[in-house]
Motif scaffolding. Structure first.
Motif, short mmCIF file in Angstrom:
data_model
loop_
_atom_site.label_atom_id
_atom_site.label_comp_id
_atom_site.label_asym_id
_atom_site.label_seq_id
_atom_site.Cartn_x
_atom_site.Cartn_y
_atom_site.Cartn_z
N ALA A 65 0.83 -1.21 0.00
CA ALA A 65 0.00 0.00 0.00
C ALA A 65 0.86 1.25 0.00
CB ALA A 65 -0.93 -0.01 1.22
N GLU A 66 2.01 1.20 0.67
CA GLU A 66 2.90 2.37 0.72
C GLU A 66 3.48 2.68 -0.66
OE1 GLU A 66 2.86 0.58 4.84
OE2 GLU A 66 2.94 -0.19 2.79
N THR A 67 3.90 1.63 -1.38
CA THR A 67 4.43 1.84 -2.72
C THR A 67 3.34 2.35 -3.66
OG1 THR A 67 6.05 0.09 -2.37
CG2 THR A 67 5.65 0.75 -4.64
N GLU A 68 2.16 1.78 -3.55
CA GLU A 68 1.03 2.26 -4.36
C GLU A 68 0.78 3.74 -4.13
OE1 GLU A 68 -2.35 -0.04 -3.38
OE2 GLU A 68 -1.71 -1.80 -4.52
N LEU A 69 0.84 4.16 -2.87
CA LEU A 69 0.60 5.56 -2.55
C LEU A 69 1.58 6.46 -3.29
CD1 LEU A 69 -0.50 7.96 -0.97
CD2 LEU A 69 0.87 7.22 0.99
N LEU A 70 2.83 6.08 -3.34
CA LEU A 70 3.83 6.87 -4.05
C LEU A 70 3.57 6.87 -5.55
CD1 LEU A 70 6.99 5.74 -2.06
CD2 LEU A 70 5.85 7.96 -1.91
N LEU A 71 3.21 5.72 -6.10
CA LEU A 71 2.94 5.63 -7.54
C LEU A 71 1.72 6.46 -7.93
CD1 LEU A 71 3.62 1.82 -8.05
CD2 LEU A 71 4.95 3.69 -9.06
N PHE A 72 0.64 6.32 -7.17
CA PHE A 72 -0.56 7.10 -7.47
C PHE A 72 -0.31 8.60 -7.34
CE2 PHE A 72 -3.02 3.14 -6.92
CZ PHE A 72 -3.95 3.29 -7.93
N THR A 73 0.47 9.00 -6.35
CA THR A 73 0.75 10.42 -6.18
C THR A 73 1.60 10.95 -7.32
OG1 THR A 73 0.62 10.18 -3.77
CG2 THR A 73 1.68 12.16 -4.62
N ALA A 74 2.56 10.15 -7.78
CA ALA A 74 3.37 10.56 -8.93
C ALA A 74 2.50 10.73 -10.18
CB ALA A 74 4.47 9.54 -9.19
N ALA A 75 1.60 9.77 -10.40
CA ALA A 75 0.69 9.87 -11.54
C ALA A 75 -0.19 11.10 -11.43
CB ALA A 75 -0.16 8.60 -11.63
N ARG A 76 -0.69 11.35 -10.22
CA ARG A 76 -1.60 12.50 -10.03
C ARG A 76 -0.88 13.82 -10.24
NH1 ARG A 76 -3.99 10.94 -5.45
NH2 ARG A 76 -5.46 9.88 -6.84
N ARG A 77 0.36 13.90 -9.81
CA ARG A 77 1.11 15.13 -9.99
C ARG A 77 1.29 15.43 -11.48
NH1 ARG A 77 2.45 19.94 -7.47
NH2 ARG A 77 3.81 20.93 -8.99
N ASP A 78 1.66 14.43 -12.26
CA ASP A 78 1.83 14.63 -13.70
C ASP A 78 0.50 15.00 -14.36
OD1 ASP A 78 3.87 14.34 -15.92
OD2 ASP A 78 2.28 13.03 -16.68
N HIS A 79 -0.55 14.31 -13.95
CA HIS A 79 -1.89 14.58 -14.46
C HIS A 79 -2.30 16.02 -14.17
CE1 HIS A 79 -6.43 13.36 -14.27
NE2 HIS A 79 -6.13 13.86 -15.44
N LEU A 80 -2.03 16.48 -12.95
CA LEU A 80 -2.39 17.83 -12.54
C LEU A 80 -1.64 18.87 -13.37
CD1 LEU A 80 -4.20 18.98 -10.17
CD2 LEU A 80 -2.06 19.25 -8.90
N GLU A 81 -0.34 18.65 -13.52
CA GLU A 81 0.49 19.62 -14.24
C GLU A 81 0.15 19.71 -15.72
OE1 GLU A 81 4.50 18.41 -13.64
OE2 GLU A 81 4.61 19.09 -11.56
N ARG A 82 -0.12 18.56 -16.34
CA ARG A 82 -0.21 18.53 -17.79
C ARG A 82 -1.63 18.58 -18.34
NH1 ARG A 82 4.79 17.14 -19.87
NH2 ARG A 82 6.30 16.41 -18.32
N THR A 83 -2.61 18.23 -17.50
CA THR A 83 -3.99 18.17 -18.00
C THR A 83 -4.95 19.03 -17.19
OG1 THR A 83 -3.62 15.90 -18.79
CG2 THR A 83 -5.91 16.62 -18.57
N ILE A 84 -5.03 18.79 -15.89
CA ILE A 84 -6.06 19.43 -15.08
C ILE A 84 -5.84 20.93 -14.93
CG2 ILE A 84 -7.14 19.52 -12.80
CD1 ILE A 84 -6.57 16.50 -12.56
N ASN A 85 -4.67 21.32 -14.44
CA ASN A 85 -4.43 22.75 -14.19
C ASN A 85 -4.51 23.60 -15.45
OD1 ASN A 85 -4.22 22.48 -11.44
ND2 ASN A 85 -1.98 22.46 -11.39
N PRO A 86 -3.94 23.19 -16.59
CA PRO A 86 -4.08 24.00 -17.80
C PRO A 86 -5.54 24.18 -18.23
CG PRO A 86 -2.27 22.47 -18.07
CD PRO A 86 -2.98 22.08 -16.81
#
Length: 208
Positions: A65-86
């Motif tokens: 679960a700890e590794t998943e948390l890091l992976l999901f957060t990394a995906a979300r950060r990229d998603h936020l920067e490149r898709t959601i925020n723009p």
């Protein structure tokens, strides 16, 4: 300054109909003249889609679960920067199938008490909450049967079984109480048209 758009997320257990309803809502809002960005998590950007394959496919015990948390957060950060925020900066409506609330449940609640770590990492690396969250509530046995019936490669979480879905449903309902200002609870046990009609009303009431 550019206008700020509206960030709408859909949450719920596996098989609750989120993907279908996000598409129906996006089509309806586009018909009303809105510019809509329909996206999903994990995913929604090139890098995040690569991480999606890592976390949704394979053996249930592939990651802690700890590794998943890091992976999901990394995906979300990229998603936020490149898709959601723009899209939000351009004044568009963003409709996202799952967001941070799913991480609060699936990694924060599913296999140990990691909620404090989920929230701390979210505050540090994401710092964004939706304007409106649609929670589609459904009996876990029905939702799991629907999800397994899709027969895709992305069944890692469904393979944890019904006990996880029961726990997730209770957790999502608790979240709706904790964040009552942005959550709207929808009964997903009805036919798809009735569910879609209620969602449209909720969203249009919010937008106006």
């Amino acid at each position: 300054m550019p206008p700020k758009g509206t960030f709408i997320t859909f949450e719920g257990i596996d098989g609750s109909g989120k993907s279908t309803q996000t598409k129906r809502l996006a089509k309806h809002l586009e018909g009303l003249g809105h510019t809509v960005v329909l996206t999903r998590e994990p995913g929604g950007s090139v890098g995040a889609e690569e991480i999606r394959r890592l976390v949704l496919e394979g053996d249930p015990d592939r990651w802690s679960a700890e590794t998943e948390l890091l992976l999901f957060t990394a995906a979300r950060r990229d998603h936020l920067e490149r898709t959601i925020n723009p899209a939000l900066a351009a004044g568009h409506i963003v409709i996202c199938d799952r967001f941070a609330d799913s991480t609060r449940m699936y990694q924060g609640l599913s296999r140990g008490d990691l909620r404090h770590k989920v929230d701390a990492l979210h505050d540090l690396m994401i710092g964004t909450e939706p304007d409106l969250t649609i929670l589609i509530d459904m009996d876990p046995s029905v939702g799991l049967a629907r999800a397994k019936g899709r027969q895709t490669a992305e069944e890692r979480f469904e393979d944890f079984g019904q006990d996880l879905q029961v726990k997730m449903r209770a957790g999502f309902l608790d979240l709706a109480k904790q964040y009552r200002d942005r959550f709207r609870l929808i009964d997903g046990s009805r036919d798809m048209d009735a569910v879609a009609a209620e969602i449209r009303k909720v969203v249009l009431d919010y937008l106006t």
